[in-house]
Design a protein around this motif. Sequence first.
Motif, PDB file in Angstrom:
ATOM      1  N   LEU A   7       0.868  -1.165   0.000  1.00 55.51           N
ATOM      2  CA  LEU A   7       0.000   0.000   0.000  1.00 55.51           C
ATOM      3  C   LEU A   7       0.908   1.220   0.000  1.00 55.51           C
ATOM      4  O   LEU A   7       1.654   1.448   0.964  1.00 55.51           O
ATOM      5  CB  LEU A   7      -0.912  -0.002   1.226  1.00 55.51           C
ATOM      6  CG  LEU A   7      -1.934  -1.121   1.259  1.00 55.51           C
ATOM      7  CD1 LEU A   7      -2.584  -1.229   2.625  1.00 55.51           C
ATOM      8  CD2 LEU A   7      -2.986  -0.895   0.184  1.00 55.51           C
ATOM      9  N   GLU A   8       0.891   1.949  -1.100  1.00 52.71           N
ATOM     10  CA  GLU A   8       1.657   3.179  -1.170  1.00 52.71           C
ATOM     11  C   GLU A   8       0.788   4.271  -0.560  1.00 52.71           C
ATOM     12  O   GLU A   8      -0.401   4.382  -0.879  1.00 52.71           O
ATOM     13  CB  GLU A   8       2.053   3.480  -2.607  1.00 52.71           C
ATOM     14  CG  GLU A   8       3.008   2.436  -3.151  1.00 52.71           C
ATOM     15  CD  GLU A   8       3.506   2.727  -4.553  1.00 52.71           C
ATOM     16  OE1 GLU A   8       2.965   3.635  -5.214  1.00 52.71           O
ATOM     17  OE2 GLU A   8       4.440   2.024  -4.983  1.00 52.71           O
ATOM     18  N   LEU A   9       1.383   5.044   0.335  1.00 51.58           N
ATOM     19  CA  LEU A   9       0.672   6.057   1.109  1.00 51.58           C
ATOM     20  C   LEU A   9       1.301   7.413   0.828  1.00 51.58           C
ATOM     21  O   LEU A   9       2.519   7.577   0.998  1.00 51.58           O
ATOM     22  CB  LEU A   9       0.755   5.728   2.600  1.00 51.58           C
ATOM     23  CG  LEU A   9       0.369   4.303   2.994  1.00 51.58           C
ATOM     24  CD1 LEU A   9       0.752   4.018   4.435  1.00 51.58           C
ATOM     25  CD2 LEU A   9      -1.128   4.078   2.771  1.00 51.58           C
ATOM     26  N   ARG A  10       0.490   8.363   0.396  1.00 51.06           N
ATOM     27  CA  ARG A  10       1.012   9.691   0.034  1.00 51.06           C
ATOM     28  C   ARG A  10       1.683  10.331   1.251  1.00 51.06           C
ATOM     29  O   ARG A  10       1.066  10.472   2.304  1.00 51.06           O
ATOM     30  CB  ARG A  10      -0.124  10.560  -0.482  1.00 51.06           C
ATOM     31  CG  ARG A  10       0.308  11.886  -1.029  1.00 51.06           C
ATOM     32  CD  ARG A  10       0.970  11.797  -2.376  1.00 51.06           C
ATOM     33  NE  ARG A  10      -0.013  11.511  -3.409  1.00 51.06           N
ATOM     34  CZ  ARG A  10       0.307  11.204  -4.646  1.00 51.06           C
ATOM     35  NH1 ARG A  10       1.573  11.136  -5.014  1.00 51.06           N
ATOM     36  NH2 ARG A  10      -0.623  10.947  -5.529  1.00 51.06           N
ATOM     37  N   GLY A  11       2.975  10.665   1.104  1.00 46.72           N
ATOM     38  CA  GLY A  11       3.702  11.355   2.157  1.00 46.72           C
ATOM     39  C   GLY A  11       4.190  10.458   3.285  1.00 46.72           C
ATOM     40  O   GLY A  11       4.705  10.954   4.289  1.00 46.72           O
ATOM     41  N   ARG A  12       4.022   9.141   3.153  1.00 45.29           N
ATOM     42  CA  ARG A  12       4.456   8.195   4.184  1.00 45.29           C
ATOM     43  C   ARG A  12       5.150   7.014   3.511  1.00 45.29           C
ATOM     44  O   ARG A  12       5.057   6.830   2.307  1.00 45.29           O
ATOM     45  CB  ARG A  12       3.256   7.674   4.985  1.00 45.29           C
ATOM     46  CG  ARG A  12       2.492   8.754   5.711  1.00 45.29           C
ATOM     47  CD  ARG A  12       1.435   8.148   6.593  1.00 45.29           C
ATOM     48  NE  ARG A  12       0.592   9.196   7.159  1.00 45.29           N
ATOM     49  CZ  ARG A  12      -0.329   8.973   8.067  1.00 45.29           C
ATOM     50  NH1 ARG A  12      -0.540   7.742   8.498  1.00 45.29           N
ATOM     51  NH2 ARG A  12      -1.047   9.963   8.538  1.00 45.29           N
ATOM     52  N   ASP A  13       5.818   6.211   4.329  1.00 46.12           N
ATOM     53  CA  ASP A  13       6.440   4.998   3.807  1.00 46.12           C
ATOM     54  C   ASP A  13       5.367   4.004   3.381  1.00 46.12           C
ATOM     55  O   ASP A  13       4.313   3.889   4.030  1.00 46.12           O
ATOM     56  CB  ASP A  13       7.321   4.343   4.873  1.00 46.12           C
ATOM     57  CG  ASP A  13       8.564   5.161   5.191  1.00 46.12           C
ATOM     58  OD1 ASP A  13       8.983   5.972   4.333  1.00 46.12           O
ATOM     59  OD2 ASP A  13       9.111   4.995   6.293  1.00 46.12           O
ATOM     60  N   ALA A  14       5.646   3.285   2.308  1.00 41.89           N
ATOM     61  CA  ALA A  14       4.732   2.225   1.856  1.00 41.89           C
ATOM     62  C   ALA A  14       4.694   1.101   2.887  1.00 41.89           C
ATOM     63  O   ALA A  14       5.655   0.884   3.631  1.00 41.89           O
ATOM     64  CB  ALA A  14       5.183   1.691   0.501  1.00 41.89           C
ATOM     65  N   VAL A  15       3.580   0.385   2.914  1.00 40.86           N
ATOM     66  CA  VAL A  15       3.394  -0.753   3.810  1.00 40.86           C
ATOM     67  C   VAL A  15       3.252  -1.999   2.946  1.00 40.86           C
ATOM     68  O   VAL A  15       2.395  -2.043   2.058  1.00 40.86           O
ATOM     69  CB  VAL A  15       2.127  -0.571   4.676  1.00 40.86           C
ATOM     70  CG1 VAL A  15       1.856  -1.803   5.511  1.00 40.86           C
ATOM     71  CG2 VAL A  15       2.252   0.676   5.547  1.00 40.86           C
ATOM     72  N   THR A  16       4.088  -3.000   3.190  1.00 40.31           N
ATOM     73  CA  THR A  16       4.002  -4.260   2.454  1.00 40.31           C
ATOM     74  C   THR A  16       3.232  -5.267   3.289  1.00 40.31           C
ATOM     75  O   THR A  16       3.526  -5.447   4.475  1.00 40.31           O
ATOM     76  CB  THR A  16       5.410  -4.810   2.133  1.00 40.31           C
ATOM     77  OG1 THR A  16       6.083  -3.850   1.296  1.00 40.31           O
ATOM     78  CG2 THR A  16       5.330  -6.141   1.408  1.00 40.31           C
ATOM     79  N   LEU A  17       2.232  -5.888   2.670  1.00 45.06           N
ATOM     80  CA  LEU A  17       1.419  -6.894   3.342  1.00 45.06           C
ATOM     81  C   LEU A  17       1.670  -8.256   2.720  1.00 45.06           C
ATOM     82  O   LEU A  17       1.697  -8.395   1.492  1.00 45.06           O
ATOM     83  CB  LEU A  17      -0.071  -6.559   3.229  1.00 45.06           C
ATOM     84  CG  LEU A  17      -0.523  -5.280   3.929  1.00 45.06           C
ATOM     85  CD1 LEU A  17      -2.003  -5.044   3.695  1.00 45.06           C
ATOM     86  CD2 LEU A  17      -0.236  -5.347   5.412  1.00 45.06           C
ATOM     87  N   ARG A  18       1.843  -9.229   3.578  1.00 44.38           N
ATOM     88  CA  ARG A  18       1.980 -10.627   3.180  1.00 44.38           C
ATOM     89  C   ARG A  18       0.799 -11.396   3.733  1.00 44.38           C
ATOM     90  O   ARG A  18       0.053 -10.885   4.569  1.00 44.38           O
ATOM     91  CB  ARG A  18       3.298 -11.193   3.715  1.00 44.38           C
ATOM     92  CG  ARG A  18       4.521 -10.550   3.060  1.00 44.38           C
ATOM     93  CD  ARG A  18       5.821 -10.877   3.791  1.00 44.38           C
ATOM     94  NE  ARG A  18       6.937 -10.132   3.230  1.00 44.38           N
ATOM     95  CZ  ARG A  18       7.210  -8.859   3.500  1.00 44.38           C
ATOM     96  NH1 ARG A  18       6.443  -8.172   4.334  1.00 44.38           N
ATOM     97  NH2 ARG A  18       8.234  -8.256   2.938  1.00 44.38           N
ATOM     98  N   ARG A  19       0.636 -12.626   3.291  1.00 48.70           N
ATOM     99  CA  ARG A  19      -0.503 -13.453   3.700  1.00 48.70           C
ATOM    100  C   ARG A  19      -0.720 -13.382   5.218  1.00 48.70           C
ATOM    101  O   ARG A  19       0.206 -13.561   6.002  1.00 48.70           O
ATOM    102  CB  ARG A  19      -0.252 -14.893   3.294  1.00 48.70           C
ATOM    103  CG  ARG A  19      -1.415 -15.774   3.592  1.00 48.70           C
ATOM    104  CD  ARG A  19      -1.171 -17.168   3.120  1.00 48.70           C
ATOM    105  NE  ARG A  19      -2.419 -17.898   3.292  1.00 48.70           N
ATOM    106  CZ  ARG A  19      -2.502 -19.185   3.364  1.00 48.70           C
ATOM    107  NH1 ARG A  19      -1.425 -19.933   3.251  1.00 48.70           N
ATOM    108  NH2 ARG A  19      -3.668 -19.761   3.516  1.00 48.70           N
TER     109      ARG A  19
END
Length: 106
Positions: free
Chosen positions: A59-71
Amino acid sequence: MSTISIPDVSAELPGPWQPRELAVANDAVVRLARLHGEFPWHHHDEDELFLCWDGTFRLELRGRDAVTLRRGELFVVPRGLEHRPVADEPAHALMIERPETEQYGN
């Protein structure tokens, strides 16, 4: 009332970014979508919960670090935060949101 097989529904999805409503409980709807590629930037006037069912996506978030999600991992995008899901390989996500939540945002 009947059970819902998430693996069966995920196998029947016509393509990426075409969510299917699975259930409604109280004031929330559970949707399942196949993710592949980049979804457009958007925001909602309500929180949006993403649960990675299989694969991996971020999940790319405007102005913040992206969050990677796994199962098995979930993340709540706060209301008003511009975001976009990105999946380099096909993945499936469950989204829990209000029934009136528009896919492409407000």
